[in-house]
Scaffold this motif. Structure first.
Motif, PDB file in Angstrom:
ATOM      1  N   LEU A 175       0.836  -1.189   0.000  1.00 39.22           N
ATOM      2  CA  LEU A 175       0.000   0.000   0.000  1.00 39.22           C
ATOM      3  C   LEU A 175       0.880   1.251   0.000  1.00 39.22           C
ATOM      4  CD1 LEU A 175      -2.936   1.000   0.162  1.00 39.22           C
ATOM      5  CD2 LEU A 175      -2.692   1.019   2.647  1.00 39.22           C
ATOM      6  N   LYS A 176       0.622   2.166  -0.927  1.00 43.86           N
ATOM      7  CA  LYS A 176       1.452   3.358  -1.056  1.00 43.86           C
ATOM      8  C   LYS A 176       0.580   4.610  -1.048  1.00 43.86           C
ATOM      9  CE  LYS A 176       4.889   0.903  -3.849  1.00 43.86           C
ATOM     10  NZ  LYS A 176       5.601   0.849  -5.150  1.00 43.86           N
ATOM     11  N   GLU A 177       1.218   5.756  -0.910  1.00 39.36           N
ATOM     12  CA  GLU A 177       0.501   7.021  -0.940  1.00 39.36           C
ATOM     13  C   GLU A 177      -0.107   7.249  -2.321  1.00 39.36           C
ATOM     14  OE1 GLU A 177      -0.116   9.363   1.276  1.00 39.36           O
ATOM     15  OE2 GLU A 177       0.922   8.447   2.973  1.00 39.36           O
ATOM     16  N   VAL A 178      -1.300   7.815  -2.320  1.00 37.06           N
ATOM     17  CA  VAL A 178      -1.957   8.152  -3.577  1.00 37.06           C
ATOM     18  C   VAL A 178      -1.302   9.391  -4.184  1.00 37.06           C
ATOM     19  CG1 VAL A 178      -4.108   8.966  -4.612  1.00 37.06           C
ATOM     20  CG2 VAL A 178      -4.161   7.218  -2.837  1.00 37.06           C
ATOM     21  N   LYS A 232     -17.340   6.136  20.235  1.00 36.09           N
ATOM     22  CA  LYS A 232     -15.883   6.123  20.072  1.00 36.09           C
ATOM     23  C   LYS A 232     -15.418   4.675  20.067  1.00 36.09           C
ATOM     24  CE  LYS A 232     -11.556   7.889  22.045  1.00 36.09           C
ATOM     25  NZ  LYS A 232     -11.064   8.332  20.727  1.00 36.09           N
ATOM     26  N   LEU A 233     -14.959   4.207  18.923  1.00 36.19           N
ATOM     27  CA  LEU A 233     -14.567   2.814  18.791  1.00 36.19           C
ATOM     28  C   LEU A 233     -13.190   2.581  19.412  1.00 36.19           C
ATOM     29  CD1 LEU A 233     -15.751   2.005  15.162  1.00 36.19           C
ATOM     30  CD2 LEU A 233     -17.020   1.845  17.311  1.00 36.19           C
ATOM     31  N   PRO A 234     -12.908   1.325  19.770  1.00 42.31           N
ATOM     32  CA  PRO A 234     -11.582   1.015  20.331  1.00 42.31           C
ATOM     33  C   PRO A 234     -10.479   1.350  19.336  1.00 42.31           C
ATOM     34  CG  PRO A 234     -13.099  -0.833  20.616  1.00 42.31           C
ATOM     35  CD  PRO A 234     -13.772   0.139  19.705  1.00 42.31           C
ATOM     36  N   SER A 235      -9.294   1.674  19.845  1.00 45.74           N
ATOM     37  CA  SER A 235      -8.169   1.934  18.954  1.00 45.74           C
ATOM     38  C   SER A 235      -7.722   0.617  18.327  1.00 45.74           C
ATOM     39  CB  SER A 235      -7.009   2.571  19.723  1.00 45.74           C
ATOM     40  OG  SER A 235      -6.567   1.700  20.754  1.00 45.74           O
ATOM     41  N   LEU A 236      -7.255   0.717  17.093  1.00 46.15           N
ATOM     42  CA  LEU A 236      -6.781  -0.479  16.394  1.00 46.15           C
ATOM     43  C   LEU A 236      -5.395  -0.856  16.884  1.00 46.15           C
ATOM     44  CD1 LEU A 236      -8.123   0.444  12.925  1.00 46.15           C
ATOM     45  CD2 LEU A 236      -8.411  -1.813  13.911  1.00 46.15           C
ATOM     46  N   GLU A 237      -5.210  -2.127  17.200  1.00 51.93           N
ATOM     47  CA  GLU A 237      -3.905  -2.580  17.661  1.00 51.93           C
ATOM     48  C   GLU A 237      -2.969  -2.874  16.501  1.00 51.93           C
ATOM     49  OE1 GLU A 237      -4.681  -5.886  20.173  1.00 51.93           O
ATOM     50  OE2 GLU A 237      -5.751  -4.714  21.689  1.00 51.93           O
ATOM     51  N   CYS A 238      -3.558  -3.042  15.294  1.00 55.54           N
ATOM     52  CA  CYS A 238      -2.712  -3.295  14.133  1.00 55.54           C
ATOM     53  C   CYS A 238      -2.259  -1.963  13.539  1.00 55.54           C
ATOM     54  CB  CYS A 238      -3.458  -4.106  13.085  1.00 55.54           C
ATOM     55  SG  CYS A 238      -5.044  -3.398  12.615  1.00 55.54           S
ATOM     56  N   GLU A 239      -1.276  -2.007  12.670  1.00 54.73           N
ATOM     57  CA  GLU A 239      -0.727  -0.792  12.070  1.00 54.73           C
ATOM     58  C   GLU A 239      -1.768  -0.108  11.194  1.00 54.73           C
ATOM     59  OE1 GLU A 239       2.875   0.579   9.049  1.00 54.73           O
ATOM     60  OE2 GLU A 239       2.510  -1.537   9.479  1.00 54.73           O
ATOM     61  N   ALA A 240      -2.025   1.154  11.445  1.00 55.29           N
ATOM     62  CA  ALA A 240      -2.963   1.923  10.639  1.00 55.29           C
ATOM     63  C   ALA A 240      -2.188   2.867   9.735  1.00 55.29           C
ATOM     64  CB  ALA A 240      -3.908   2.716  11.531  1.00 55.29           C
ATOM     65  N   VAL A 241      -2.522   2.873   8.459  1.00 53.32           N
ATOM     66  CA  VAL A 241      -1.836   3.722   7.494  1.00 53.32           C
ATOM     67  C   VAL A 241      -2.816   4.767   6.984  1.00 53.32           C
ATOM     68  CG1 VAL A 241      -0.605   3.810   5.304  1.00 53.32           C
ATOM     69  CG2 VAL A 241      -0.310   1.847   6.816  1.00 53.32           C
ATOM     70  N   LYS A 242      -2.610   6.006   7.353  1.00 53.33           N
ATOM     71  CA  LYS A 242      -3.454   7.098   6.863  1.00 53.33           C
ATOM     72  C   LYS A 242      -3.003   7.436   5.446  1.00 53.33           C
ATOM     73  CE  LYS A 242      -6.038  10.916   7.067  1.00 53.33           C
ATOM     74  NZ  LYS A 242      -5.557  12.056   7.829  1.00 53.33           N
TER      75      LYS A 242
END
Length: 258
Positions: A175-178, A232-242
């Motif tokens: 996954l890369k930046e648009v 407010k949902l729980p924070s994701l424990e996996c890596e999140a890529v904005k």
């Protein structure tokens, strides 16, 4: 049957568990194309884990109505909407292409139908959730444009407030930046069209359990929250890529798409 109860139940699946409690419609939109080969085992186990965990909470199992759609060369409703306590773990297999656009159009149609059913039955409801999981670019780009246009139209109709949430999850490591030059070859570009909440969330193969654990916790949080307010949902424990949020999309992203 009285006239007032003669509803159109197309695309809504089984009746909700109770009409006296709020409900949450949730759709898992899952990529089962050939490129997902090698991941089906962990995906099937992850879904089973999710179903087992989410029904442990009494409120959640009476609140969530779940549907499952798979997409490859075709789109198939694996599980019509049903109370989550009645959903059995599917056995998904991979083959073919990636008809994500068509699958998204189907999911939007099903969510709208379920929302209408809730309204007709007098059931209060949380904002539905569509969770999209894929590992590559769609092979039906024209359908993606239709889905994006429908999402925009839906938002405009409701004065800028979406009536459902779309979360997009990318599986893999490319996954890369648009950017304008490479957008049509980039999965992030297409997933950005659909996401309404957190941009794109990146899942490594090893984090499927973490994703489904997050999902079961999120179902519990929403089910125990007040209708009409975004929990407010729980924070994701996996890596999140904005990468890019839907609100950041510009017209250039649709240039040169056939």
């Amino acid at each position: 049957m009285d006239q007032e109860f003669k509803f159109n139940f197309d695309n809504v699946g089984l009746m909700p568990q109770s009409v006296n409690t709020p409900h949450l419609a949730c759709i898992l939109l899952l990529d089962t194309s050939g490129s997902m080969s090698g991941r089906m085992d962990i995906l099937n186990k992850g879904i089973a884990r999710f179903l087992e965990n989410v029904v442990k909470d009494e409120i959640t199992r009476n609140t969530v109505d779940l549907a499952i759609i798979e997409f490859n060369s075709k789109v198939r409703v694996v599980q019509d909407f049903a109370p989550i306590c009645k959903v059995k773990p599917p056995k998904l297999n991979c083959e073919g292409l990636t008809s994500l656009g068509e699958a998204m159009l189907k999911a939007i149609d099903m969510v709208n139908a379920k929302r209408n059913q809730y309204a007709q039955l007098g059931i209060s409801a949380y904002k539905p959730m569509i969770l999209v999981c894929t590992d590559g670019c769609p092979t039906d780009v024209h359908k993606m444009r239709e889905a994006k246009a429908l999402l925009d139209k839906h938002k405009e109709k409701h004065n800028g407030q979406r009536k459902f949430h779309v979360y997009t999850f990318f599986v893999g490591d490319n996954l890369k930046e648009v950017n304008p030059q490479t957008r049509t070859e980039n999965p992030a570009y297409y997933l950005s069209m659909l996401s309404t909440k957190r941009g794109i969330i990146h899942l490594n193969d090893e984090t499927f359990d973490g994703f489904f654990d997050w999902l079961s916790k999120s179902m519990q949080v929403v089910s125990n929250s007040q209708v009409g307010f975004d929990a407010k949902l729980p924070s994701l424990e996996c890596e999140a890529v904005k990468v890019v949020n839907a609100k950041d999309l510009n017209d250039w992203m649709f240039d040169d798409i056939e």
